[in-house]
Design a protein around this motif. Structure first.
Motif, short mmCIF file in Angstrom:
data_model
loop_
_atom_site.label_atom_id
_atom_site.label_comp_id
_atom_site.label_asym_id
_atom_site.label_seq_id
_atom_site.Cartn_x
_atom_site.Cartn_y
_atom_site.Cartn_z
N LEU A 57 0.80 -1.25 -0.11
CA LEU A 57 0.02 -0.14 -0.01
C LEU A 57 0.99 1.40 -0.03
O LEU A 57 0.23 2.30 -0.25
N GLY A 58 2.16 1.00 0.32
CA GLY A 58 2.88 2.06 0.27
C GLY A 58 2.76 3.19 1.52
O GLY A 58 3.09 4.26 1.54
N VAL A 59 2.16 2.77 2.73
CA VAL A 59 1.99 3.46 3.81
C VAL A 59 2.69 2.63 5.09
O VAL A 59 2.48 1.45 5.06
N ALA A 60 3.33 3.24 5.93
CA ALA A 60 4.11 2.79 7.19
C ALA A 60 3.00 2.63 8.26
O ALA A 60 2.39 3.67 8.41
N ALA A 61 2.89 1.46 8.99
CA ALA A 61 2.30 1.35 10.13
C ALA A 61 3.08 2.17 11.14
O ALA A 61 4.18 2.37 11.27
N ARG A 62 2.17 2.60 12.18
CA ARG A 62 2.78 3.59 13.46
C ARG A 62 2.04 2.92 14.89
O ARG A 62 1.10 2.57 14.65
N GLY A 63 2.59 3.58 15.69
CA GLY A 63 2.03 3.65 17.07
C GLY A 63 1.38 2.30 17.33
O GLY A 63 1.96 1.25 17.19
N GLY A 64 0.21 2.33 18.03
CA GLY A 64 -0.66 0.96 18.43
C GLY A 64 -0.17 0.73 20.00
O GLY A 64 0.62 1.98 20.57
N GLY A 65 -0.38 -0.14 20.42
CA GLY A 65 0.01 -0.49 21.93
C GLY A 65 -0.89 -2.01 22.09
O GLY A 65 -1.59 -2.76 21.37
N ARG A 66 -0.99 -1.85 23.29
CA ARG A 66 -1.68 -3.31 23.93
C ARG A 66 -3.07 -3.00 24.46
O ARG A 66 -3.42 -1.95 25.17
N HIS A 67 -4.07 -3.72 24.12
CA HIS A 67 -5.29 -3.70 24.47
C HIS A 67 -5.83 -4.15 25.88
O HIS A 67 -5.03 -5.49 25.78
N GLU A 68 -6.21 -3.57 26.66
CA GLU A 68 -6.49 -4.06 28.05
C GLU A 68 -7.51 -5.07 27.92
O GLU A 68 -8.59 -4.90 27.35
N ARG A 69 -7.40 -6.15 28.59
CA ARG A 69 -8.09 -7.25 28.88
C ARG A 69 -8.67 -7.87 27.69
O ARG A 69 -9.80 -8.86 27.74
N ILE A 70 -8.06 -7.71 26.52
CA ILE A 70 -8.36 -8.33 25.18
C ILE A 70 -7.29 -9.21 24.83
O ILE A 70 -7.52 -10.24 24.21
N GLY A 71 -6.09 -9.18 25.28
CA GLY A 71 -5.08 -10.02 25.03
C GLY A 71 -4.33 -9.88 23.72
O GLY A 71 -3.80 -10.53 23.18
N THR A 72 -4.82 -8.66 23.00
CA THR A 72 -3.99 -8.31 21.72
C THR A 72 -3.31 -6.89 21.89
O THR A 72 -3.37 -6.36 22.81
N ARG A 73 -2.63 -6.79 20.63
CA ARG A 73 -1.63 -5.40 20.47
C ARG A 73 -1.90 -5.11 19.10
O ARG A 73 -2.05 -6.01 18.26
N ASN A 74 -1.57 -3.99 18.68
CA ASN A 74 -1.82 -3.37 17.46
C ASN A 74 -0.87 -2.60 17.03
O ASN A 74 0.10 -1.85 17.68
N ARG A 75 -0.77 -2.13 15.67
CA ARG A 75 -0.20 -1.15 15.15
C ARG A 75 -1.21 -0.53 13.98
O ARG A 75 -2.24 -1.17 13.50
N ILE A 76 -0.96 0.71 13.94
CA ILE A 76 -2.10 1.50 12.87
C ILE A 76 -1.33 1.63 11.52
O ILE A 76 -0.04 2.36 11.53
N VAL A 77 -2.07 1.48 10.61
CA VAL A 77 -1.79 2.16 9.16
C VAL A 77 -2.85 3.46 8.86
O VAL A 77 -3.81 2.92 8.38
N PRO A 78 -2.37 4.46 9.22
CA PRO A 78 -3.22 5.64 8.89
C PRO A 78 -3.67 5.75 7.46
O PRO A 78 -2.52 5.96 6.54
N LEU A 79 -4.73 5.93 7.21
CA LEU A 79 -5.00 6.06 5.62
C LEU A 79 -5.63 7.53 5.17
O LEU A 79 -5.86 7.53 4.10
N GLY A 80 -5.86 8.15 6.24
CA GLY A 80 -6.54 9.52 6.06
C GLY A 80 -7.84 9.50 5.61
O GLY A 80 -8.36 10.53 5.14
N GLY A 81 -8.48 8.40 6.08
CA GLY A 81 -10.03 8.36 5.59
C GLY A 81 -10.15 6.74 6.12
O GLY A 81 -10.36 5.93 5.15
N GLY A 82 -10.23 6.50 7.37
CA GLY A 82 -10.11 5.11 7.69
C GLY A 82 -8.60 4.81 7.92
O GLY A 82 -7.95 5.21 7.52
N TYR A 83 -8.46 3.43 8.54
CA TYR A 83 -7.20 2.95 8.72
C TYR A 83 -7.14 1.33 8.86
O TYR A 83 -8.27 0.82 8.78
#
Length: 196
Positions: free
Chosen positions: A26-52
């Motif tokens: 897609l040509g877009v870098a992932a950034r940020g994110g972190g750990r979700h409390e009580r869900i057991g997951t972690r994420n990174r965000i690929v911002p698309l400027g209209g959704g992600y």
């Protein structure tokens, strides 16, 4: 009620490897994110400027097994590997949506950011359906304001088109429905697409 495609979830075993694949396609870098409390997951965000695009991995297998979202990531990566597994629609308030659908409301939190969700269990069982999200006041939209990527132009799902229309309450969203078992198949980002 206003609705828009908020984000699409890409389940993965390795966040760094998934970020590299998505950036190459897609040509877009992932950034940020972190750990979700009580869900057991972690994420990174690929911002698309209209959704992600949310890259989502298991952080704690036992905790993930006890949550609908965490369990879905575990099942997706174990069964077929990395790929698109779900999507979310932003609404101003999840309560009327939950009342219409008869679904539970939950809260998701990460690094002080919170949002209310509804329809998560149903959407994880039937991935052609989105879940609904309303961020708490003051929580910024992770999509960012990058204009060059074109945002999420469309989402392609396979499943029952009538069921999806009913689930969305007739809202017109850029969703393509194709034949097949319920799944998220692809997203269009500007002139590019990511298949799942």
């Amino acid at each position: 009620m206003r609705m828009r495609i908020d984000h699409v979830i890409y389940a993965c075993a390795d966040l760094d490897a998934a970020a590299a694949r998505v950036e190459a396609e897609l040509g877009v870098a992932a950034r940020g994110g972190g750990r979700h409390e009580r869900i057991g997951t972690r994420n990174r965000i690929v911002p698309l400027g209209g959704g992600y695009l949310e890259l989502l991995a298991v952080a704690d297998p036992a905790e993930a097994a006890a949550s609908d979202l965490g369990r879905a990531v575990q099942e997706r990566t174990a069964a077929t590997g990395d790929g698109l597994m779900g999507w979310a629609v932003a609404v101003d308030d999840v309560e009327p949506v939950a009342a219409r659908l008869g679904t539970a409301i939950s809260t998701i939190a990460r690094s002080g950011l919170t949002a209310r969700l509804t329809g998560v269990a149903e959407a994880m069982r039937e991935p052609s359906l989105p879940f609904f999200i309303a961020r708490d006041p003051g929580v910024a939209d992770p999509a960012g304001s990058r204009g060059g990527t074109g945002g999420i132009a469309w989402v392609e799902v396979s499943g029952d088109a009538v069921r999806l229309e009913d689930w969305l309450g007739g809202a017109a969203l850029p969703v393509r429905v194709v034949e097949g078992a319920p799944a998220v198949r692809a997203i269009g980002v500007g002139e590019r697409e990511l298949r799942g």
